[in-house]
Design an enzyme around this catalytic site. Structure first.
Site, short mmCIF file in Angstrom:
data_model
loop_
_atom_site.label_atom_id
_atom_site.label_comp_id
_atom_site.label_asym_id
_atom_site.label_seq_id
_atom_site.Cartn_x
_atom_site.Cartn_y
_atom_site.Cartn_z
N TYR A 192 -15.72 -1.22 15.96
CA TYR A 192 -14.30 -1.54 15.78
C TYR A 192 -13.66 -1.74 17.14
CZ TYR A 192 -14.91 0.16 10.95
OH TYR A 192 -15.33 0.35 9.66
N PRO B 292 -10.47 -1.12 -1.06
CA PRO B 292 -9.99 -0.96 -2.44
C PRO B 292 -9.06 -2.08 -2.88
CG PRO B 292 -8.86 0.56 -0.99
CD PRO B 292 -9.97 -0.05 -0.18
N LEU C 39 -5.53 -7.74 -3.55
CA LEU C 39 -4.78 -6.89 -4.47
C LEU C 39 -3.59 -6.22 -3.77
CD1 LEU C 39 -7.78 -5.23 -6.36
CD2 LEU C 39 -6.44 -7.22 -7.03
#
Length: 344
Positions: free
Chosen positions: A57, A209, A215
């Protein structure tokens, strides 16, 4: 915040975990170290006790930020990091070889300002390294005390089983956790991966998620979006996925929930899931995500989700952030040379 046991490790982890991929990251992340530290502290103060990062990262910068944030609070945090993705142009600065693992764990410990990590995870499978080589090196780290438990990320069920078998046969430390992508749009792991992790008593830390943002409520079939990922990933223009998003949006509205809250509550509801990774870039995003911790989905809502996306299936094109086996990535592994392709 509720807590669940991380597989059979005995470690208690919060139902939401803090993912730090975008903290300390230039470009689309949060490059402000002080602000990123405040976000981590707010997450810890809210009851989150699992912080997940990775060497890759921002080429180690995320680990540096996490190390700063955990000063004076290290003993209260379950700290997880990962290895395996490229850290430079050097061909040996990646993968899951003993040579690289032994080098990179020291780099991660230095950046994190700690003498051990609670969970050390193989970021992706390394096709060039035997799994017993990897497990042997990781076992040595566990026995030395530098690592408390080991895990992997985005591994197919068959190779989870292979790793467990190799560990048992050779007396090595087994993978205690798996970190797969899981969302309403990406449910394929329900078919084999999650049953296998339950069979072996493995903890499961799910990521993405909200399906990389599909989403989030910022992606709709006929609307413009400011989500930068939409211009990068082809899955954002997949008709089947967009149709599913519209149905999920309607269900969320009917249930009186935002789409992110519906998405997070769905992932938390699976009995095999130990913790769901959230990855806020700003304090406002963190506050909104934390509010989802109080959401409980009824059986009726979960049944409606099953109707939109059948259990054990992914919607549309393969998720570009997920593991795609080499046999699907490389046409040469599915096709004989032209001269030998015919049956006669």
């Amino acid at each position: 915040m509720h807590y669940r046991t991380l597989g059979r490790t005995g470690i208690q982890v919060s139902s939401f975990a803090l993912g730090t991929m975008v903290l300390g990251a230039e470009g689309l992340g949060n490059p402000d170290h002080d602000d990123s530290v405040r976000i981590i502290h707010k997450a810890l103060d809210s009851g989150i006790n699992l912080v997940d990062t990775a060497d890759a990262y921002s080429r180690g910068e995320s680990e540096v930020v996490v190390g700063k944030a955990l000063k004076g609070r290290r003993d209260d945090v379950v700290l997880a990091t990962k290895f395996g993705l490229p850290m430079s142009d050097d061909p040996n600065h990646k993968g899951a070889s003993r040579r690289w693992i032994m080098t990179e764990v020291e780099n991660s410990l230095r950046r994190l300002q700690t003498d051990h990590v609670d969970l050390y995870q193989m970021h992706r499978l390394d096709p060039d390294t035997d799994i017993d080589e990897t497990l042997s090196a990781l076992t040595e780290l566990v026995r030395s005390g530098k690592v408390r438990a080991i895990g992997a990320s985005t591994v197919p069920a068959s190779q989870i089983v292979e790793a467990q078998w190799v560990a048992e046969r050779h007396g090595l430390e087994p993978f205690r956790t798996e970190q797969p992508p899981y969302s309403i749009l990406n449910r394929a792991i329900e078919a084999e991966v999650l049953p296998v992790t339950e069979r072996y008593g493995m903890g499961v830390l799910t990521w993405s998620p909200m399906a990389k943002g599909m989403l989030s409520g910022r992606i709709r079939r006929d609307g413009a979006t400011d989500l930068h990922r939409a211009a990068v990933f082809s899955s954002f223009s997949d008709t089947e996925r967009l149709d599913a998003v519209e149905k999920i949006a309607a269900l969320a509205e009917e249930a009186g929930l935002s789409m992110p809250h519906l998405a997070l509550a769905f992932a938390v509801a699976h009995p095999a899931v130990s913790s769901v990774l959230i990855g806020p870039r700003t304090m406002e995003q963190l506050d909104d995500l934390l509010a989802a911790a109080d959401v409980t989905l009824s059986d009726d809502v979960l049944d409606r989700i099953d109707e939109i996306v059948p259990p054990g299936t992914d919607v549309g094109r393969p998720d570009q952030a997920s593991y795609v086996p080499p046999a699907l990535q490389q046409a040469s592994l599915r096709r004989l040379p032209t001269a030998t392709r015919a049956a006669a």
